[in-house]
Design a protein around this motif. Structure first.
Motif, short mmCIF file in Angstrom:
data_model
loop_
_atom_site.label_atom_id
_atom_site.label_comp_id
_atom_site.label_asym_id
_atom_site.label_seq_id
_atom_site.Cartn_x
_atom_site.Cartn_y
_atom_site.Cartn_z
N THR A 45 0.83 -1.20 0.00
CA THR A 45 0.00 0.00 0.00
C THR A 45 0.87 1.26 0.00
O THR A 45 0.56 2.23 -0.69
CB THR A 45 -0.95 0.00 1.21
N LEU A 46 1.98 1.24 0.74
CA LEU A 46 2.90 2.38 0.73
C LEU A 46 3.50 2.58 -0.66
O LEU A 46 3.62 3.70 -1.14
CB LEU A 46 4.02 2.19 1.76
N ALA A 47 3.86 1.47 -1.31
CA ALA A 47 4.43 1.56 -2.66
C ALA A 47 3.39 2.10 -3.64
O ALA A 47 3.71 2.95 -4.49
CB ALA A 47 4.93 0.19 -3.11
N GLU A 48 2.15 1.65 -3.53
CA GLU A 48 1.10 2.14 -4.42
C GLU A 48 0.86 3.63 -4.21
O GLU A 48 0.71 4.39 -5.17
CB GLU A 48 -0.19 1.35 -4.20
N ALA A 49 0.87 4.07 -2.95
CA ALA A 49 0.69 5.49 -2.66
C ALA A 49 1.84 6.31 -3.22
O ALA A 49 1.64 7.39 -3.77
CB ALA A 49 0.55 5.71 -1.15
N ALA A 50 3.05 5.78 -3.11
CA ALA A 50 4.23 6.50 -3.63
C ALA A 50 4.19 6.62 -5.15
O ALA A 50 4.63 7.62 -5.70
CB ALA A 50 5.51 5.79 -3.20
N VAL A 51 3.64 5.63 -5.82
CA VAL A 51 3.51 5.69 -7.28
C VAL A 51 2.50 6.77 -7.67
O VAL A 51 2.73 7.53 -8.60
CB VAL A 51 3.08 4.31 -7.86
N LEU A 52 1.41 6.85 -6.92
CA LEU A 52 0.35 7.81 -7.25
C LEU A 52 0.69 9.24 -6.82
O LEU A 52 0.18 10.20 -7.39
CB LEU A 52 -0.97 7.37 -6.63
N VAL A 53 1.52 9.38 -5.79
CA VAL A 53 1.93 10.71 -5.30
C VAL A 53 3.46 10.72 -5.27
O VAL A 53 4.07 10.61 -4.21
CB VAL A 53 1.35 11.00 -3.90
N PRO A 54 4.10 10.85 -6.42
CA PRO A 54 5.56 10.70 -6.49
C PRO A 54 6.36 11.72 -5.68
O PRO A 54 7.46 11.43 -5.25
CB PRO A 54 5.88 10.82 -7.98
N LYS A 55 5.81 12.90 -5.43
CA LYS A 55 6.53 13.90 -4.63
C LYS A 55 6.12 13.88 -3.17
O LYS A 55 6.56 14.72 -2.39
CB LYS A 55 6.32 15.30 -5.23
N GLY A 56 5.27 12.92 -2.79
CA GLY A 56 4.82 12.81 -1.41
C GLY A 56 5.82 12.05 -0.56
O GLY A 56 6.68 11.33 -1.06
#
Length: 185
Positions: A45-56
């Protein structure tokens, strides 16, 4: 994976659409794909979030959980974005955004590889300080648990906590808690 990741492997949009129709690949969110036999877990889930919000930057309770400093399982991924940044609309995974400015968004950040994705996560000391800074949102009990575990497991030192807390201007608020936990351990 995103569509561009498939394209880099010479898999076109038509082939990807066919894989989705056949149930080999699932699309949990717009622009995000994964193999159907992969179950969702906290790290993915962290990886998926990082893909969707790359500057987050993964922060607060999500970062505590990643570093093993809490028993809490956040229902959303906590992510920091720039104060003036556009807030993405994402249905999956559920994400709670907080806004950081300047060095708060770049200092104390570690990059971890999860599922082949570079994920920016606040380091343990920075995470604990941020939890005290946002204690109204995450709860003082979560911040205390993170503080206690980070010192007990030696993932953060009092000096590191002091340095981050001084920059965040919350050291006077945090100092009694750090002293109490440091004397306890």
């Amino acid at each position: 994976m995103r569509l561009k990741d498939f394209a880099a492997r010479n898999i076109g949009p038509e082939t990807l659409a066919r894989l989705v129709r056949e149930g080999i690949v699932v699309r949990p969110a717009r622009g995000l794909y994964r193999l159907a036999d992969q179950s969702a877990d906290a790290r993915r889930t962290l990886a998926e979030a990082a893909v969707l919000v790359p500057k987050g930057v993964v922060c607060l309770v999500s970062a505590l959980q990643f570093h093993g400093l809490t028993l809490q399982m956040p229902s959303s991924v906590w992510m920091a974005i720039e104060r003036t940044a556009w807030r993405p609309r994402i249905d999956y995974p559920p994400i709670r955004f907080v806004r950081f400015t300047g060095s708060a968004l770049t200092e104390g950040i570690e990059r971890h590889r999860i599922e082949g994705v570079a994920v920016a996560i606040t380091d343990p000391a920075r995470t604990v300080v941020d939890c005290f800074r946002y204690r109204a949102k995450v709860g003082i009990d979560v911040a205390m648990e993170g503080l206690r575990e980070s010192l007990r497991r030696r993932k953060a030192t009092s000096d590191q906590l002091w340095r981050y807390a001084t920059k965040a201007r919350i050291w006077p608020t945090m100092k009694p808690y750090v002293e109490a936990v440091a004397n306890d351990t």
